[in-house]
Design a protein around this motif. Structure first.
Motif, PDB file in Angstrom:
ATOM      1  N   GLU A  44       7.633  17.489 -33.501  1.00 17.59           N
ATOM      2  CA  GLU A  44       8.848  16.703 -33.263  1.00 17.59           C
ATOM      3  C   GLU A  44       8.992  16.290 -31.802  1.00 17.59           C
ATOM      4  OE1 GLU A  44      13.660  17.486 -33.142  1.00 17.59           O
ATOM      5  OE2 GLU A  44      12.441  18.688 -34.511  1.00 17.59           O
ATOM      6  N   LEU A  45       8.652  17.189 -30.892  1.00 13.74           N
ATOM      7  CA  LEU A  45       8.875  16.934 -29.473  1.00 13.74           C
ATOM      8  C   LEU A  45       7.926  15.891 -28.896  1.00 13.74           C
ATOM      9  CD1 LEU A  45       9.479  20.571 -28.170  1.00 13.74           C
ATOM     10  CD2 LEU A  45      11.177  18.763 -28.408  1.00 13.74           C
ATOM     11  N   GLY A  46       6.729  15.776 -29.437  1.00 13.61           N
ATOM     12  CA  GLY A  46       5.762  14.857 -28.853  1.00 13.61           C
ATOM     13  C   GLY A  46       5.318  15.355 -27.482  1.00 13.61           C
ATOM     14  N   HIS A  47       5.067  14.413 -26.556  1.00 12.67           N
ATOM     15  CA  HIS A  47       4.637  14.772 -25.192  1.00 12.67           C
ATOM     16  C   HIS A  47       3.448  15.746 -25.243  1.00 12.67           C
ATOM     17  CE1 HIS A  47       8.115  13.021 -23.041  1.00 12.67           C
ATOM     18  NE2 HIS A  47       8.834  13.433 -24.072  1.00 12.67           N
ATOM     19  N   HIS A  48       2.521  15.545 -26.174  1.00 10.13           N
ATOM     20  CA  HIS A  48       1.493  16.561 -26.393  1.00 10.13           C
ATOM     21  C   HIS A  48       0.508  16.694 -25.236  1.00 10.13           C
ATOM     22  CE1 HIS A  48       2.320  16.403 -31.015  1.00 10.13           C
ATOM     23  NE2 HIS A  48       3.201  17.123 -30.348  1.00 10.13           N
ATOM     24  N   ASN A  49       0.530  15.741 -24.328  1.00  9.21           N
ATOM     25  CA  ASN A  49      -0.273  15.900 -23.106  1.00  9.21           C
ATOM     26  C   ASN A  49       0.383  16.891 -22.152  1.00  9.21           C
ATOM     27  OD1 ASN A  49       1.831  13.955 -22.772  1.00  9.21           O
ATOM     28  ND2 ASN A  49       0.920  13.352 -20.811  1.00  9.21           N
TER      29      ASN A  49
END
Length: 245
Positions: A44-49
């Motif tokens: 849900e949060l994303g920003h996986h980098n």
């Protein structure tokens, strides 16, 4: 970019802290004992980098060590630790059994203790760091009708640990503080049998309960301040300051 580690980050306060720090450009390592919730939050949060996750029971010393190792291996440092993972449940003192007390001490106090130990070992190498523990105003302001001696005892230990670590490692520029929330709107309320958290607003002088975003904003301030340490900050809408009649 600095790296923050947030335990108990899949819901409630931990999730809000994670969201805010991601928005501010931090790398974040999140943890939860509930794998399904952790994976859902990660997706849900994303920003996986900028985001990594570590599943595990924080009462196990190995989980704390893995969190620090993951932060360093993935992002190069472990700059801030938020010891948010914890459990809370009201139960009459006379009904508390040894297994009940052990559960709260293991998850709340032992988890905070040994995860902080792993973090400080890394922070000493880096020359600075910040630890933010989550306590409760109930340590200093008990409520008749809300018997919770076992969890409050464990949280009292966290308050004491906060000041001791701040004293021991201040010379190393490692800052250690705690946030002591009042009633905060989160999934924890339902778990403790409170169906309507707003019904407890009268405990606070502001006549409202807090939001998880309030805790996140204070955590951000403490993470970025370079001259605040050894403090237990009540985030409680005036709960400890006084009462209205």
């Amino acid at each position: 970019m600095k790296t923050i580690i947030v335990t108990g980050a899949s819901t409630g306060i931990g999730k809000s802290i994670t969201e805010l720090f991601l928005e501010k450009g931090y790398n974040v390592v999140i943890n939860s004992a509930n794998l399904s919730n952790l994976e859902n939050t990660y997706n849900e949060l994303g920003h996986h980098n900028q985001l990594a996750m570590v599943h595990g029971d924080i009462s196990l010393i190995s989980t704390g060590k893995k969190l620090i190792e993951t932060a360093v291996e993935r992002f190069g440092s472990a700059d801030v630790l938020v010891n948010n993972a914890g459990i809370f449940e009201p139960k009459s003192f006379l009904d508390v059994e040894e297994k009940d007390l052990d559960l709260f001490l293991n998850i709340n106090l032992k988890g905070t203790f040994f995860t902080s130990q792993a973090a400080i070992k890394q922070m000493l190498k880096q020359g600075e760091g910040s630890i933010i523990n989550i306590g409760t105003v109930l340590v200093d302001h008990a409520i008749d009708g809300f018997p919770a001696t076992a969890p409050i005892s464990s949280k009292g230990g966290i308050h004491a640990l906060t000041r001791q670590l701040a004293t021991e490692f201040g010379k190393n520029n490692i800052r250690v503080n705690a946030i002591a929330p009042g009633i905060i709107r989160s999934p924890l309320q339902a778990k403790t049998g409170v169906d309507n958290a707003d019904s407890l607003a009268g405990l606070h002088l502001l006549k409202r309960i807090g939001e998880t975003s309030d805790v996140a904003q204070l955590a951000l301030y403490l993470a970025e301040s370079n001259f605040v340490t050894g403090e237990i900050i009540n985030l409680d809408g005036g709960h400890v300051a006084g009462h209205s009649i």
